[in-house]
Write a protein that holds these residues in place. Structure first.
Motif, short mmCIF file in Angstrom:
data_model
loop_
_atom_site.label_atom_id
_atom_site.label_comp_id
_atom_site.label_asym_id
_atom_site.label_seq_id
_atom_site.Cartn_x
_atom_site.Cartn_y
_atom_site.Cartn_z
N ASP A 128 -19.76 -55.73 -44.70
CA ASP A 128 -21.03 -56.43 -44.90
C ASP A 128 -22.13 -55.91 -43.99
OD1 ASP A 128 -19.87 -57.96 -46.82
OD2 ASP A 128 -20.04 -59.87 -45.76
N ASP A 129 -21.79 -55.61 -42.72
CA ASP A 129 -22.83 -55.18 -41.80
C ASP A 129 -23.41 -53.82 -42.22
OD1 ASP A 129 -20.55 -53.75 -41.19
OD2 ASP A 129 -20.71 -54.01 -39.02
N GLU A 130 -22.58 -52.96 -42.83
CA GLU A 130 -23.09 -51.68 -43.30
C GLU A 130 -24.00 -51.88 -44.51
OE1 GLU A 130 -21.57 -47.25 -44.76
OE2 GLU A 130 -20.10 -48.77 -44.19
N LEU A 131 -23.61 -52.79 -45.41
CA LEU A 131 -24.45 -53.09 -46.56
C LEU A 131 -25.77 -53.71 -46.10
CD1 LEU A 131 -21.86 -54.54 -49.09
CD2 LEU A 131 -23.14 -52.41 -49.33
N GLY A 132 -25.70 -54.60 -45.08
CA GLY A 132 -26.92 -55.22 -44.58
C GLY A 132 -27.86 -54.20 -43.98
N ALA A 172 -29.56 -52.34 -46.83
CA ALA A 172 -29.81 -53.29 -47.92
C ALA A 172 -30.84 -52.78 -48.91
CB ALA A 172 -30.25 -54.64 -47.35
N ARG A 182 -24.01 -61.23 -51.98
CA ARG A 182 -23.36 -60.73 -50.76
C ARG A 182 -24.31 -59.86 -49.95
NH1 ARG A 182 -19.01 -55.91 -50.61
NH2 ARG A 182 -18.57 -55.93 -48.38
N ILE A 183 -25.00 -58.93 -50.61
CA ILE A 183 -25.87 -58.01 -49.87
C ILE A 183 -27.10 -58.75 -49.35
CG2 ILE A 183 -27.16 -55.86 -49.97
CD1 ILE A 183 -25.26 -54.96 -52.22
N ALA A 188 -26.05 -60.49 -46.25
CA ALA A 188 -25.86 -59.53 -45.16
C ALA A 188 -27.20 -59.06 -44.61
CB ALA A 188 -25.05 -58.33 -45.66
N ARG A 224 -28.61 -61.79 -42.42
CA ARG A 224 -27.92 -61.87 -41.12
C ARG A 224 -28.37 -60.76 -40.19
NH1 ARG A 224 -23.45 -63.21 -44.39
NH2 ARG A 224 -22.68 -61.07 -44.32
N SER A 225 -28.75 -59.61 -40.76
CA SER A 225 -29.22 -58.51 -39.92
C SER A 225 -30.68 -58.67 -39.53
CB SER A 225 -29.04 -57.18 -40.68
OG SER A 225 -29.99 -57.07 -41.73
#
Length: 879
Positions: free
Chosen positions: A506-510, A513, A538-539, A542, A545-546
């Motif tokens: 998820d953090d990589e997708l965020g 994004a 989901r993205i 994420a 969150r980032s």
């Protein structure tokens, strides 16, 4: 109450406004005019009369020197502290909370929200007013704004026109006529000369009369002459007050002026005797006679005196333990090169206010950069400028750098400005400068996404191949999705499309994004609707969150499209509305244009044709200011579909027919075109559109496209029945049943409902019972989807067939008010009206929060409402 001269027409207009709002209406009053023309006096009369009519009155005022303090005029008016707003583009949530506070403050009574000097308002205040004009509370609201003619007025008027949600009364104040001004000149020598010098401006007349009429040069000169006649201590305290604010805290002003208490109190007495300041209700706070007076005093300070005064204010406030943003307001004026401590405070304060006021944060970061250039984080500054919507300033920070990280960020800004060609050039330069295969793959992925947004799918495939070569993680998932989309558009069989992005953290997708929008939208283009919805949600989560709320918006829009295609229209509508608000706050014109056509499409499916037309029209108009893109072409098609739904076939049909990008959507638009062709009596055109869809659908590999193509053919066959072709109705029924099967396999519930409706119409002639069953299924499915137009058409055909349609069960929006709700839904609505949150309602009813959300979604759908405040108002009216 202040005395007004020559404003009889304006006062009469305000009386009419107060009467309309008292009887349940809502109005926007704009009082415009130059400084001193009488705006504040007229608004003061409005306030007094509103109080006499038992209005709830909330008032605030913006100030020229406090434009970097977010939402102060609104919070002064409504009371309370700054609401939490999340990050970046999520500021709209704070504005929605403030809008709900406006409704709650009224408590069932008419409300006057008065904000003066709006031309000085901070960016967050203007954003909130924009939001309020587009989505006013249901309570009787009189929003009265005083401001000078300026782009601010144009912006607010544009928001009011776009929404049409609140009626406008515009009062443009002209200078006084000579005979009207006579009372102000009664004791003035050479009154004609003074009137001519004043230009009929009431405040300047009063200031010139106060000075004996002997001071040329306007209000500023008159006030400065008055100040020059004061004792030295009084001048020092007045100038300190001008720096401290309006109203100003006496102790802060004393500290800035560096006066002992005894001398300061004597100076204060002199200022009050000269009526330059007056005491406020709050202890030890004083206001200037008029904001123009404060401006004149401040303008009279030299540049050095201003810098030293603001530096002194920052020191005094630090000694009082004031919050960093309060100190930063003064340090932004006072910081000089080499002042590292000021730069540190400005950066820290910027971090505190960035979520709610990125424009203010950006100004403070720029001030910190001037004080300490080496300590500046240019990437952070550029990101803050982007969040503030100051995209050209962000590009100036990035410059023409070919360094890949900066170039990719700058290309993102270019796309947000709708300048797709400029974005491509930046990315090509970054690719040439890429030092590693990983960096080259990342830039290639951005180039592929940029080509996708322009609708250039051959170029997209080429860049996607380069991005996929030797990479992994999010970049590879982006490239793989776009390759699959390119294959589908080229008519090649789909392969290897399972699990796109599933294995990526998820953090990589965020972090990626923005280019990862290719995953969300690509899955939808591949007709993988549930997967696309899951990826979008989901993205987006994420990204938030980032801290990158703006990058979440394209994924929110993908979720809207997925929900719409799945037939979950009632769920899609509030999400589309939220995404539009978020896009507007982001300052990204491209995202706003994108969000508007999606909102229009959802509103069309909901049967709300007037707001759908407004949103689609605004989207098309906004697209004209941007480079052409796939989004602009879709917007024109959506506008065409709305026009067709309103019966404007000749105007709408060419806009839909011009769409020729994604073959799946060519098929989806085909039934709209066929219905319009038939309405215009052009059966040959209807056959042509249906045949084209039938030829494209099999190669697309998409069940949704095949369903729409089959329905288009069925519509043509049913129209040909009227030409005497005996086999037309059975053929139409068979094609409609085929469309049902394809739509259900794709999970497209609303498309299936439309096909059931068509099957019912075709079957009625030779198998009445089967036809009625199909029509009942169509009605029930459409109501579940939240699509009243389809449900109402099914009911109409049933009634025309002699079938009595029952009154029970789920209702379409607007059917029977609260009577349309189930007992449980009515209970949830009642608790919403009592102010409980979903969590609190769940605890009260021993249900999960998710179940309450589901019930509330149905309440919105059945009542045709969009907010909790509207539900509460509906329950309240029902008693």
């Amino acid at each position: 109450m202040p005395e007004l001269f020559g404003r009889g027409a304006e006062l009469e207009a305000l009386e009419g406004v107060l009467d309309a709002v008292a009887r349940g209406g809502s109005r926007l009053v704009l009082v415009r005019g130059e400084a001193g023309i009488g705006k504040t006096a007229l608004l003061s009369v409005l306030r007094s009369r509103a109080v006499a009519l038992r209005f709830v009155v909330c008032e605030g005022r913006a100030s020229e020197l406090e434009r970097d303090v977010p939402l102060v005029p609104i919070l002064d008016a409504l009371g309370g502290s700054l609401v939490s707003s999340g990050s970046g583009a999520e500021r709209w949530r704070a504005y929605r909370e403030l809008g709900e506070r406006v409704a709650s403050v009224a408590s069932g009574r008419p409300l006057l929200l008065l904000v003066d000097d709006v031309h000085w308002a901070d960016p967050a205040t203007l954003e909130f007013l924009d939001h309020l004009l587009r989505r006013p509370p249901e309570a009787s609201l009189l929003l009265a704004l005083g401001l000078r003619p300026s782009p601010v007025a144009d912006r607010l008027l544009a928001a009011r026109r776009a929404s049409g949600a609140i009626e406008l009364v515009s009062l443009d104040l002209a200078p006084l006529e000579r005979e009207v001004a006579e009372a102000l000149l009664a004791d003035v020598v050479d009154a004609d000369r003074v009137f001519e010098a004043s230009g009929g401006n009431p405040l300047l007349l009063q200031e010139l009369a106060r000075s004996g009429g002997g001071v040329p040069g306007g209000i500023v000169a008159a006030v400065q002459a008055e100040v020059a006649a004061l004792p030295e201590d009084a001048q020092r305290l007045l100038r300190a007050g001008a720096i401290a604010g309006d109203p100003f805290d006496l102790d802060v002003a004393i500290g800035i002026a560096d006066l002992d208490l005894s001398r300061a109190l004597g100076a204060l007495d002199a200022l009050e005797a000269a009526t330059l300041v007056r005491s406020e209700l709050a202890a030890r706070r004083f206001a200037f006679r008029h904001p123009v007076v404060r401006g004149a005093v401040y303008e009279g300070l030299g540049s050095g005196a201003r810098v030293s005064g603001h530096a002194a204010a920052a020191r005094v406030l630090a000694g009082f333990g004031a919050a960093l943003p309060v100190r930063a307001h003064h340090l932004a004026f006072a910081a000089v090169p080499g002042d590292l401590d000021a730069a540190r405070i400005l950066r820290a304060a910027a971090g505190e206010v960035r979520a709610q006021a990125p424009g203010v944060a950006a100004d403070w970061l720029l001030a910190a950069r001037r004080a300490d250039p080496r300590g500046a984080d240019l990437a952070d500054l550029a990101e803050t400028l982007v969040e503030a919507g100051r995209l050209t300033d962000a590009l100036a920070i990035a410059g023409d750098s070919a360094e890949p990280r900066m170039a990719v960020a700058a290309a993102s800004v270019e796309r947000r400005l709708g300048r797709h060609d400029a974005a491509r050039l930046r990315l090509r330069r970054a690719l040439d400068a890429a030092a590693t295969p990983e960096v080259a793959a990342r830039v290639s992925a951005d180039l592929a996404v940029a080509a996708y947004q322009r609708g250039e799918y051959a170029e997209m495939r080429g860049w996607a191949f380069r991005a996929a070569d030797g990479t992994s993680g999010a970049v590879r998932a982006i490239a793989a999705t776009l390759l699959a989309v390119g294959d589908a558009f080229a008519g090649e069989p789909l392969a290897g499309t399972s699990g796109l992005g599933d294995a990526v953290a998820d953090d990589e997708l965020g972090a990626l994004a923005e280019p990862a929008m290719a995953i969300s939208w690509g899955l939808l283009a591949l007709d993988r609707l549930p997967d696309g919805l899951a990826a979008a949600r989901r993205i987006a989560a994420a990204a938030r969150r980032s801290g990158n709320g703006a990058a979440a918006i394209p994924h929110d829009l993908a979720a809207v499209l997925a929900l719409g295609l799945l037939g979950r229209i009632a769920e899609a509508e509030p999400l589309a509305d939220a995404a539009e608000q978020s896009a507007r706050v982001s300052g990204n014109a491209q995202l706003v244009q994108w969000a508007l056509w999606l909102d229009a499409w959802v509103l069309l499916e909901r049967g709300r044709l007037d707001p759908a037309l407004a949103a689609a029209t605004e989207s098309v108009e906004l697209a004209q200011q941007l480079d052409d893109s796939a989004s602009a072409i879709v917007a024109r098609a959506v506008l065409g579909a709305v026009l067709i739904a309103r019966g404007s076939h000749a105007e709408g049909r060419p806009l839909v027919a011009a769409y020729d990008i994604d073959h799946g959507w060519v098929c989806r638009w085909a039934p709209v075109l066929v219905e319009s062709d038939i309405a215009l009596g052009d059966l040959a055109a209807a056959r042509g559109h249906a045949e084209r869809a039938a030829s494209l659908a099999p190669a697309s590999g998409m069940a949704g496209a095949r369903a729409a193509a089959a329905r288009a053919q069925a519509l043509v066959a049913l129209a040909e029945e009227g030409s005497g072709w005996a086999a037309a109705a059975p053929l139409a029924a068979g094609l409609a049943l085929q469309a049902i099967a394809e739509a259900e396999s794709a999970g497209a519930a609303l498309e299936a409902a439309r096909a059931h409706l068509l099957a019912g119409r075709a079957l009625l002639a030779h198998d009445r019972d089967a036809g009625i069953a199909q029509l009942r299924t169509a009605e029930e499915a459409a109501v579940r989807c939240g699509a009243p137009r389809v449900a109402e058409e099914a009911v109409l055909v049933l009634r025309q067939s002699g079938v009595r349609v029952g009154r029970g069960g789920p209702r379409a929006p607007g059917g029977e008010g609260l009577g349309a709700l189930s007992p449980r839904e009515r209970e949830v609505a009642q608790l919403v009206a009592e102010g409980l949150t979903n969590r609190e309602i769940g605890a009260r009813l021993y249900l999960s929060e998710k179940t309450i959300e589901t019930h509330l979604t149905r309440v919105f759908a059945k009542l045709g409402l969009r907010s909790r405040a509207q539900v509460a108002a509906t329950v309240s009216r029902a008693g």
